[in-house]
Write an enzyme that holds these catalytic residues in place. Structure first.
Site, PDB file in Angstrom:
ATOM      1  N   ARG A  27       5.414  -9.463  16.819  1.00 40.15           N
ATOM      2  CA  ARG A  27       6.064  -8.456  16.443  1.00 40.15           C
ATOM      3  C   ARG A  27       5.651  -7.114  16.974  1.00 40.15           C
ATOM      4  O   ARG A  27       3.977  -7.102  16.841  1.00 40.15           O
ATOM      5  CB  ARG A  27       6.167  -8.275  15.261  1.00 40.15           C
ATOM      6  CG  ARG A  27       6.341  -6.818  14.404  1.00 40.15           C
ATOM      7  CD  ARG A  27       6.046  -7.277  12.970  1.00 40.15           C
ATOM      8  NE  ARG A  27       6.834  -5.780  11.962  1.00 40.15           N
ATOM      9  CZ  ARG A  27       6.431  -4.945  11.682  1.00 40.15           C
ATOM     10  NH1 ARG A  27       5.545  -4.257  12.194  1.00 40.15           N
ATOM     11  NH2 ARG A  27       7.631  -4.714  10.295  1.00 40.15           N
ATOM     12  N   HIS A  64       0.940  -1.345  -0.067  1.00 42.34           N
ATOM     13  CA  HIS A  64      -0.107  -0.122   0.047  1.00 42.34           C
ATOM     14  C   HIS A  64       1.089   1.161   0.561  1.00 42.34           C
ATOM     15  O   HIS A  64       1.738   1.345  -0.196  1.00 42.34           O
ATOM     16  CB  HIS A  64      -0.806  -0.061   1.211  1.00 42.34           C
ATOM     17  CG  HIS A  64       0.159   0.542   2.739  1.00 42.34           C
ATOM     18  ND1 HIS A  64       0.570  -1.060   2.999  1.00 42.34           N
ATOM     19  CD2 HIS A  64       0.202   1.407   3.374  1.00 42.34           C
ATOM     20  CE1 HIS A  64       0.758  -0.087   3.928  1.00 42.34           C
ATOM     21  NE2 HIS A  64       0.997   0.357   4.687  1.00 42.34           N
ATOM     22  N   HIS A  92       4.914  -0.298   0.167  1.00 45.56           N
ATOM     23  CA  HIS A  92       5.278  -1.032   1.170  1.00 45.56           C
ATOM     24  C   HIS A  92       4.606  -1.426   1.574  1.00 45.56           C
ATOM     25  O   HIS A  92       3.735  -1.917   0.883  1.00 45.56           O
ATOM     26  CB  HIS A  92       5.623   0.119   2.128  1.00 45.56           C
ATOM     27  CG  HIS A  92       5.265   0.875   3.005  1.00 45.56           C
ATOM     28  ND1 HIS A  92       4.902   1.683   2.412  1.00 45.56           N
ATOM     29  CD2 HIS A  92       4.460   0.386   3.866  1.00 45.56           C
ATOM     30  CE1 HIS A  92       3.816   2.145   3.617  1.00 45.56           C
ATOM     31  NE2 HIS A  92       3.778   1.459   4.143  1.00 45.56           N
ATOM     32  N   ASP A 135       1.013   4.928   1.915  1.00 42.45           N
ATOM     33  CA  ASP A 135       0.255   5.539   3.145  1.00 42.45           C
ATOM     34  C   ASP A 135      -0.868   6.452   2.463  1.00 42.45           C
ATOM     35  O   ASP A 135      -1.561   7.592   3.300  1.00 42.45           O
ATOM     36  CB  ASP A 135       0.683   5.811   4.099  1.00 42.45           C
ATOM     37  CG  ASP A 135       1.203   4.340   4.782  1.00 42.45           C
ATOM     38  OD1 ASP A 135       1.274   3.107   4.299  1.00 42.45           O
ATOM     39  OD2 ASP A 135       2.875   4.901   5.100  1.00 42.45           O
TER      40      ASP A 135
HETATM   41  O1  LIG Z   1       4.555  -1.927  10.592  1.00 39.46           O
HETATM   42  C1  LIG Z   1       4.817  -1.829   9.766  1.00 39.46           C
HETATM   43  O2  LIG Z   1       7.024  -1.667   9.332  1.00 39.46           O
HETATM   44  C2  LIG Z   1       4.859  -1.106   8.572  1.00 39.46           C
HETATM   45  C3  LIG Z   1       3.432  -0.522   8.959  1.00 39.46           C
HETATM   46  C4  LIG Z   1       2.118   0.394   7.723  1.00 39.46           C
HETATM   47  O3  LIG Z   1       2.215  -0.007   6.746  1.00 39.46           O
HETATM   48  C5  LIG Z   1       1.650   1.094   7.957  1.00 39.46           C
HETATM   49  O4  LIG Z   1       1.263   1.216   9.334  1.00 39.46           O
HETATM   50  O5  LIG Z   1       0.918   1.783   7.887  1.00 39.46           O
HETATM   51 FE   LIG Z   2       2.165   1.616   5.251  1.00 40.58          FE
END
Ligand SMILES: O=C(O)CCC(=O)C(=O)O
Ligand SMILES: [Fe+2]
Length: 315
Positions: free
Chosen positions: A294, A226, A284, A228
């Site tokens: 995690r 996606h 990403h 952001d």
């Molecule tokens: O937690 C991550 O490494 C990425 C999270 C992410 O892409 C987001 O919150 O938009």
């Molecule tokens: Fe993200």
């Protein structure tokens, strides 16, 4: 095979010996061609199988193509910055000169937040998330809005607990949260050459806890690629503070910048801050977590003061 045939014992001569000799001499001329054909078939079949395996692996979301590690789990980075050309995503939004991205890219630093700060902030996440948690593999806690994953839904922690919230979180917890946010904000401003005061915290800014439990709702599907700025609208700069160590606390779950030809991976490490401009120059995804848990915080900034949110307070 041709050498064995050449060395095969001779049959006694008969009336058809001449004919057999003719056949056999034809065979000996044809033999290398047959072998070549056979090898060609094997080679073509082999290539097809390899191609099919690659396509299948790709469709499973495996590591497509070459992957370069931008930040290895065991290295301690004082700071690494990679500039990438900005996408046009910012053009369709109101521009704030001196803040809206003109310089785009991604940075990673292990020097902004200490391991001890990461440990203490992770315990805030653990406390909050222990009050709920998603039935699927991905839970969130948003200290700004109070949203907490519970089962297949969200509850508002502040509404649910009222004044009793002070028995869960302390003033020091919230102070630490503000300090961490401020340090990350300064690091972003410095890397992109903008003033820290032009950046405003925006929503959603939240803790995430991911494990390998199967997804139950769309909210659990954290692994999709996606952008952001497209997903969240107000984001101009995204930052992630990792609170767990890749391969010590969990497996899978690496962050991947997706690029044609060579993906770039960030291996989470407690205290590691990864930040980037939020447009499609930084498409990403997060790999699925295979084992363990995690923890991370997504801390988002906007240049538009109308989309700003305040730091959370206890009272
Ligand atoms: O937690 C991550 O490494 C990425 C999270 C992410 O892409 C987001 O919150 O938009
Ligand atoms: Fe993200």
């Amino acid at each position: 095979m041709a050498p064995q045939r050449r060395g095969a014992p001779k049959a006694p001569e008969s009336s058809g010996a001449a004919e057999r000799r003719r056949q056999s001499s034809t065979k000996s001329i044809r033999a290398p061609q047959d072998v070549r054909k056979k090898w060609l078939r094997v080679a073509v079949l082999g290539s097809c199988t390899a191609l099919a395996a690659c396509l299948f692996w790709g469709s499973l979301g495996g590591d497509d193509g070459i992957t370069e590690v931008l930040a290895h789990r065991s290295e301690i980075l004082p700071g690494r910055f990679i500039e990438v050309p900005c996408s046009e995503d910012y053009d369709s939004h109101r521009r704030f000169e001196g803040c809206s991205p003109r310089k785009c890219g991604r940075g990673i630093s292990d020097a902004v937040i200490t391991r001890d700060e990461a440990r203490r902030i992770r315990s805030i996440a653990e406390k909050g998330l222990s009050l709920g948690g998603s039935d699927g593999g991905a839970s969130i806690l948003d200290l700004h809005s109070g949203a907490l994953s519970v089962g297949k839904h969200f509850v508002n922690l502040y509404r649910y607990f009222g004044d009793k919230i002070q028995t869960i979180f302390s003033e020091e917890d919230f102070q630490l949260y503000r300090d961490v946010r401020e340090k990350v904000q300064l690091a972003i401003a410095q890397a992109f050459g903008i003033s820290a005061s032009s950046l405003h915290l925006t929503k959603p800014t939240f803790f995430s806890r991911i494990n390998s439990t199967e997804a139950r709702t769309a909210h659990d599907e954290y692994w999709h690629a996606h952008v952001d700025k497209v997903t969240y609208g107000s984001f101009d700069y995204t930052s992630l503070l990792y609170l767990s160590d890749y391969l010590d606390d969990f497996g899978g779950g690496r962050f991947v910048f997706m690029e044609e030809g060579a993906n770039k991976t960030v291996e989470p490490r407690a205290g590691r801050v990864s930040f980037f401009t939020s447009g499609s120059e930084n498409l990403h995804r997060v790999e699925k977590v295979h084992w363990g848990t995690r923890y991370a915080i997504t801390i988002a900034f906007t240049c538009n003061p109308d989309h700003g949110i305040l730091d959370p307070t206890l009272t």
